[in-house]
Design a protein around this motif. Structure first.
Motif, short mmCIF file in Angstrom:
data_model
loop_
_atom_site.label_atom_id
_atom_site.label_comp_id
_atom_site.label_asym_id
_atom_site.label_seq_id
_atom_site.Cartn_x
_atom_site.Cartn_y
_atom_site.Cartn_z
N PRO A 27 118.29 71.99 -47.49
CA PRO A 27 117.69 71.05 -46.54
C PRO A 27 117.42 71.72 -45.19
O PRO A 27 118.14 72.63 -44.79
CB PRO A 27 118.73 69.93 -46.42
N ILE A 28 116.40 71.23 -44.51
CA ILE A 28 115.99 71.82 -43.23
C ILE A 28 117.11 71.79 -42.20
O ILE A 28 117.27 72.72 -41.41
CB ILE A 28 114.70 71.13 -42.69
N GLY A 29 117.93 70.75 -42.22
CA GLY A 29 119.03 70.66 -41.26
C GLY A 29 120.03 71.79 -41.41
O GLY A 29 120.58 72.27 -40.42
N LEU A 30 120.26 72.22 -42.63
CA LEU A 30 121.17 73.33 -42.86
C LEU A 30 120.52 74.65 -42.46
O LEU A 30 121.17 75.51 -41.86
CB LEU A 30 121.59 73.36 -44.33
N LEU A 31 119.24 74.79 -42.74
CA LEU A 31 118.52 76.02 -42.39
C LEU A 31 118.40 76.21 -40.88
O LEU A 31 118.37 77.34 -40.39
CB LEU A 31 117.12 76.01 -42.99
N THR A 32 118.31 75.12 -40.14
CA THR A 32 118.09 75.20 -38.69
C THR A 32 119.38 75.03 -37.88
O THR A 32 119.34 75.16 -36.66
CB THR A 32 117.08 74.15 -38.23
N ARG A 33 120.48 74.78 -38.53
CA ARG A 33 121.75 74.56 -37.83
C ARG A 33 122.21 75.86 -37.17
O ARG A 33 122.44 76.85 -37.85
CB ARG A 33 122.80 74.10 -38.82
N PRO A 34 122.33 75.85 -35.83
CA PRO A 34 122.85 77.06 -35.18
C PRO A 34 124.35 77.16 -35.48
O PRO A 34 125.09 76.20 -35.31
CB PRO A 34 122.58 76.83 -33.70
#
Length: 174
Positions: A27-34
């Motif tokens: 998911p995008i949230g995991l990919l973009t999580r700093p």
């Protein structure tokens, strides 16, 4: 192709597949999580790899073959055209550019590995050293991305968290 070139080719050829699988599945949230302040998310790592594929390694490779000195590269420079792409688009662009780079790599002959040129900060460097750096760079930023992806899972692993301390971002190493 000698063993060194085969190993480098193998590493460089697997990186796009790994990234396409990651961005196609996660998911995008995991990919973009700093992962921590000042650290890169997985997506930032992919953006950087794409920048390096467009602006760094193939450019330097061609400079070696043309007998030219190397230009400096700022890894922190942002590129709007990369920021505007979806993760899937980034991975697809990276895969396409990497295929072009692999075709370049197939042109290397054993005697080319000892070619030298000047790097603006490092001095005299060889083509073999550049190729080693390219493979290590791919692995470094893929590991960095995977480490970023690990953070929320390590934090939620309760008593098992101690097994992951070496991989925690933003935590001083003992």
């Amino acid at each position: 192709m000698n063993a060194l070139l085969e190993d480098i080719y193998a590493i460089l050829s697997t990186t796009p597949e790994r990234w396409q699988r990651l961005v196609g599945t996660l998911p995008i949230g995991l990919l973009t999580r700093p992962p921590a302040t000042g650290e890169w998310s997985a997506l930032n790592c992919l953006q950087h790899l794409l920048d390096a594929e467009r602006l760094l390694f193939p450019v330097r490779f061609r400079a070696f073959l043309a007998g030219q000195n190397l230009a400096d590269f700022d890894p922190h420079q942002q590129h709007a055209e990369v920021d505007a792409q979806t993760p899937a688009q980034l991975a697809a662009t990276f895969a396409r550019l990497r295929q072009e780079s692999l075709a370049l790599l197939e042109q290397v002959k054993d005697e080319d590995l000892g070619r030298t040129t000047q790097h603006p900060k490092l001095g005299t460097v060889t083509l073999a050293e550049l190729l080693h750096t390219w493979a290590a760079h791919d692995l470094n930023h893929t590991v960095q991305a995977e480490r970023a992806l690990m953070q929320p899972f390590m934090l939620g692993s309760g008593p098992w968290r101690s097994f992951f301390r070496d991989h925690e971002n933003g935590v001083p190493k003992e």
